[in-house]
Write a protein that holds these residues in place. Structure first.
Motif, PDB file in Angstrom:
ATOM      1  N   ARG A 158      81.330  10.136 -27.251  1.00  0.00           N
ATOM      2  CA  ARG A 158      80.700   8.860 -27.605  1.00  0.00           C
ATOM      3  C   ARG A 158      81.305   8.247 -28.864  1.00  0.00           C
ATOM      4  O   ARG A 158      81.485   7.034 -28.954  1.00  0.00           O
ATOM      5  CB  ARG A 158      79.198   9.060 -27.793  1.00  0.00           C
ATOM      6  N   GLU A 159      81.662   9.091 -29.831  1.00  0.00           N
ATOM      7  CA  GLU A 159      82.088   8.578 -31.136  1.00  0.00           C
ATOM      8  C   GLU A 159      83.591   8.634 -31.363  1.00  0.00           C
ATOM      9  O   GLU A 159      84.093   8.014 -32.306  1.00  0.00           O
ATOM     10  CB  GLU A 159      81.364   9.340 -32.247  1.00  0.00           C
ATOM     11  N   LEU A 160      84.311   9.395 -30.548  1.00  0.00           N
ATOM     12  CA  LEU A 160      85.762   9.405 -30.651  1.00  0.00           C
ATOM     13  C   LEU A 160      86.346   8.606 -29.490  1.00  0.00           C
ATOM     14  O   LEU A 160      85.791   8.591 -28.388  1.00  0.00           O
ATOM     15  CB  LEU A 160      86.298  10.845 -30.605  1.00  0.00           C
ATOM     16  N   ARG A 161      87.455   7.970 -29.738  1.00  0.00           N
ATOM     17  CA  ARG A 161      88.112   7.178 -28.694  1.00  0.00           C
ATOM     18  C   ARG A 161      89.118   8.078 -27.969  1.00  0.00           C
ATOM     19  O   ARG A 161      90.290   8.159 -28.342  1.00  0.00           O
ATOM     20  CB  ARG A 161      88.805   5.963 -29.313  1.00  0.00           C
ATOM     21  N   LEU A 162      88.628   8.786 -26.960  1.00  0.00           N
ATOM     22  CA  LEU A 162      89.444   9.761 -26.249  1.00  0.00           C
ATOM     23  C   LEU A 162      90.223   9.094 -25.115  1.00  0.00           C
ATOM     24  O   LEU A 162      89.694   8.266 -24.378  1.00  0.00           O
ATOM     25  CB  LEU A 162      88.569  10.872 -25.678  1.00  0.00           C
ATOM     26  N   ARG A 163      91.461   9.485 -24.988  1.00  0.00           N
ATOM     27  CA  ARG A 163      92.298   9.035 -23.870  1.00  0.00           C
ATOM     28  C   ARG A 163      92.722  10.267 -23.083  1.00  0.00           C
ATOM     29  O   ARG A 163      93.522  11.067 -23.559  1.00  0.00           O
ATOM     30  CB  ARG A 163      93.521   8.288 -24.389  1.00  0.00           C
ATOM     31  N   TYR A 164      92.166  10.413 -21.903  1.00  0.00           N
ATOM     32  CA  TYR A 164      92.431  11.606 -21.110  1.00  0.00           C
ATOM     33  C   TYR A 164      93.776  11.478 -20.401  1.00  0.00           C
ATOM     34  O   TYR A 164      94.107  10.427 -19.838  1.00  0.00           O
ATOM     35  CB  TYR A 164      91.316  11.838 -20.098  1.00  0.00           C
ATOM     36  N   LEU A 165      94.536  12.572 -20.440  1.00  0.00           N
ATOM     37  CA  LEU A 165      95.888  12.584 -19.900  1.00  0.00           C
ATOM     38  C   LEU A 165      96.028  13.706 -18.880  1.00  0.00           C
ATOM     39  O   LEU A 165      95.353  14.732 -18.956  1.00  0.00           O
ATOM     40  CB  LEU A 165      96.899  12.770 -21.030  1.00  0.00           C
ATOM     41  N   ALA A 166      96.932  13.499 -17.932  1.00  0.00           N
ATOM     42  CA  ALA A 166      97.103  14.470 -16.857  1.00  0.00           C
ATOM     43  C   ALA A 166      97.783  15.746 -17.322  1.00  0.00           C
ATOM     44  O   ALA A 166      97.550  16.818 -16.764  1.00  0.00           O
ATOM     45  CB  ALA A 166      97.904  13.847 -15.712  1.00  0.00           C
ATOM     46  N   SER A 167      98.620  15.661 -18.348  1.00  0.00           N
ATOM     47  CA  SER A 167      99.362  16.839 -18.791  1.00  0.00           C
ATOM     48  C   SER A 167      99.782  16.693 -20.247  1.00  0.00           C
ATOM     49  O   SER A 167      99.840  15.576 -20.778  1.00  0.00           O
ATOM     50  CB  SER A 167     100.610  17.040 -17.924  1.00  0.00           C
ATOM     51  N   PRO A 168     100.118  17.798 -20.910  1.00  0.00           N
ATOM     52  CA  PRO A 168     100.641  17.714 -22.282  1.00  0.00           C
ATOM     53  C   PRO A 168     101.932  16.901 -22.381  1.00  0.00           C
ATOM     54  O   PRO A 168     102.165  16.226 -23.393  1.00  0.00           O
ATOM     55  CB  PRO A 168     100.874  19.183 -22.655  1.00  0.00           C
ATOM     56  N   LEU A 169     102.772  16.957 -21.337  1.00  0.00           N
ATOM     57  CA  LEU A 169     104.028  16.211 -21.388  1.00  0.00           C
ATOM     58  C   LEU A 169     103.779  14.704 -21.399  1.00  0.00           C
ATOM     59  O   LEU A 169     104.566  13.944 -21.981  1.00  0.00           O
ATOM     60  CB  LEU A 169     104.918  16.600 -20.208  1.00  0.00           C
ATOM     61  N   ASP A 170     102.692  14.268 -20.782  1.00  0.00           N
ATOM     62  CA  ASP A 170     102.333  12.848 -20.881  1.00  0.00           C
ATOM     63  C   ASP A 170     102.050  12.477 -22.332  1.00  0.00           C
ATOM     64  O   ASP A 170     102.464  11.409 -22.810  1.00  0.00           O
ATOM     65  CB  ASP A 170     101.102  12.551 -20.026  1.00  0.00           C
ATOM     66  N   ALA A 171     101.327  13.357 -23.030  1.00  0.00           N
ATOM     67  CA  ALA A 171     101.020  13.103 -24.443  1.00  0.00           C
ATOM     68  C   ALA A 171     102.298  13.061 -25.273  1.00  0.00           C
ATOM     69  O   ALA A 171     102.434  12.215 -26.180  1.00  0.00           O
ATOM     70  CB  ALA A 171     100.082  14.176 -24.972  1.00  0.00           C
ATOM     71  N   VAL A 172     103.230  13.966 -24.979  1.00  0.00           N
ATOM     72  CA  VAL A 172     104.496  13.988 -25.712  1.00  0.00           C
ATOM     73  C   VAL A 172     105.221  12.655 -25.571  1.00  0.00           C
ATOM     74  O   VAL A 172     105.690  12.071 -26.561  1.00  0.00           O
ATOM     75  CB  VAL A 172     105.382  15.155 -25.203  1.00  0.00           C
ATOM     76  N   GLN A 173     105.315  12.139 -24.351  1.00  0.00           N
ATOM     77  CA  GLN A 173     106.024  10.881 -24.120  1.00  0.00           C
ATOM     78  C   GLN A 173     105.328   9.709 -24.808  1.00  0.00           C
ATOM     79  O   GLN A 173     105.982   8.832 -25.391  1.00  0.00           O
ATOM     80  CB  GLN A 173     106.142  10.613 -22.616  1.00  0.00           C
ATOM     81  N   LEU A 174     104.004   9.698 -24.763  1.00  0.00           N
ATOM     82  CA  LEU A 174     103.263   8.605 -25.397  1.00  0.00           C
ATOM     83  C   LEU A 174     103.398   8.636 -26.910  1.00  0.00           C
ATOM     84  O   LEU A 174     103.515   7.582 -27.560  1.00  0.00           O
ATOM     85  CB  LEU A 174     101.795   8.675 -24.988  1.00  0.00           C
TER      86      LEU A 174
END
Length: 332
Positions: A158-174
């Motif tokens: 509720r208080e954090l702006r979470l962006r759910y990702l399919a994999s850690p590699l997606d996070a790396v690229q972003l």
């Protein structure tokens, strides 16, 4: 379960251990199937699959990677592996739902970090309205994040702006493309994104990134327990559960492989990079210095694991299948 199964497994283990090496070699399986994610918990499994000195376990050792928790559950349910590296809560859930498995050890005690464009961060609330990338919604990374946030007086979803990702590699690229400022990652993804942001042509456009928050230390600072969490381990699945001799030999081999990986990080990095085709050897080697890895057999790890699972049970019972696993979940 269980007295009959226990007696059967114990007898098998004693018989196997009492057999001369030549006989055990004759009885070894043709193929030993191992499975795990492209994460630090799997490094000893990849080491075992690569190196000939572990040939006493089987004629051939195979490694089947799983990409996300859904694929992990499918591999376990379909019996496509004999030993699987998996998050501890997933192991508890599958056991409580009736899958034939037994926890062999907890080996990953701390892999989670917050990678950020900020050099320091004291509390999760300091993220404000900035997005935090979280791979694998509802699984171990978010579980630890949610528990830590609650201890800091923050309701994560509720208080954090979470962006759910399919994999850690997606996070790396972003992160590298400046489309995300913060991400919750496990090793070796942390070391990989930090290395890529500082080398080659990527460094010309990637932001400066930092290993901002050690979630294990933050867990301890919040009074939730020691700075180590029983996040993942190895389970035996299917027929392997009742093969006491194989489980005993595997346990020894796995502990040895983990020790050898830690002692030779460059060699381990080369193996993982070659096998994965996506991880950097140098980053894998560096990640071992930031990974709390120790093969603690299930019986010895039980008190710490039950304390952790008990916290999840109180928060959201479905995370572990509705109850603490009984004694049959733990190998001796």
């Amino acid at each position: 379960m269980h007295r009959r199964r226990f007696l059967h497994a114990s007898a098998a283990a004693l018989a196997a251990l009492a057999s001369p090496p030549s006989l055990r070699a004759q009885l070894r399986p043709r193929i030993l199937r191992l499975s795990g994610p492209w994460a630090s918990v799997s490094f000893p499994l990849l080491w075992m699959a690569e190196r000939a000195e572990f040939g006493s376990l089987a004629e051939r050792i195979e490694f089947l990677p799983w990409r996300d928790p859904d694929e992990l559950r499918l591999i376990a349910l379909e019996g496509r592996a004999d030993f699987i590296a998996m998050p501890s809560n997933v192991a508890a859930t599958l056991y409580n739902r009736g899958l034939m498995l037994r926890l062999q050890c907890i080996s990953a005690w701390g892999l989670l970090y917050l990678v950020s464009r900020r050099p320091s961060l004291d509390r999760l609330a300091d993220l404000g309205d900035e997005e935090l990338g979280v791979p694998f919604r509802g699984d171990m990374p978010e579980i630890v994040l949610t528990q830590l946030a609650a201890a800091q007086g923050v309701e994560a979803r509720r208080e954090l702006r979470l962006r759910y990702l399919a994999s850690p590699l997606d996070a790396v690229q972003l992160l590298l493309s400046r489309r995300l400022d913060h991400a919750l990652l496990a090793e070796p993804a942390v070391s990989m994104v930090l290395a890529r942001s500082r080398s080659g042509i990527v460094s010309l456009f990637a932001p400066e990134l930092y290993r901002t928050l050690d979630l294990q230390q933050a867990w301890a600072d919040a009074g939730l327990g020691p700075a180590r969490l029983p996040q993942a381990g190895i389970v035996a699945v299917g027929a392997a559960v009742d093969d006491g001799g194989l489980c005993a030999e595997f346990a020894q081999a796995h502990a040895r492989a983990l020790g050898e990986c830690m002692a030779a990080p460059q060699d381990c990095g080369a193996i993982v990079a070659r096998r994965s085709g996506r991880l950097d050897a140098a980053a894998v080697a560096d990640s071992l210095g930031h990974s709390r890895l120790e093969a603690v057999n299930a019986a010895q790890a039980r008190p710490e694991l039950e304390a952790f699972l008990g916290r999840l049970l109180a928060h959201r019972p479905g995370l572990i299948g509705g109850r603490l696993p009984e004694s049959g979940f733990y190998s001796g």
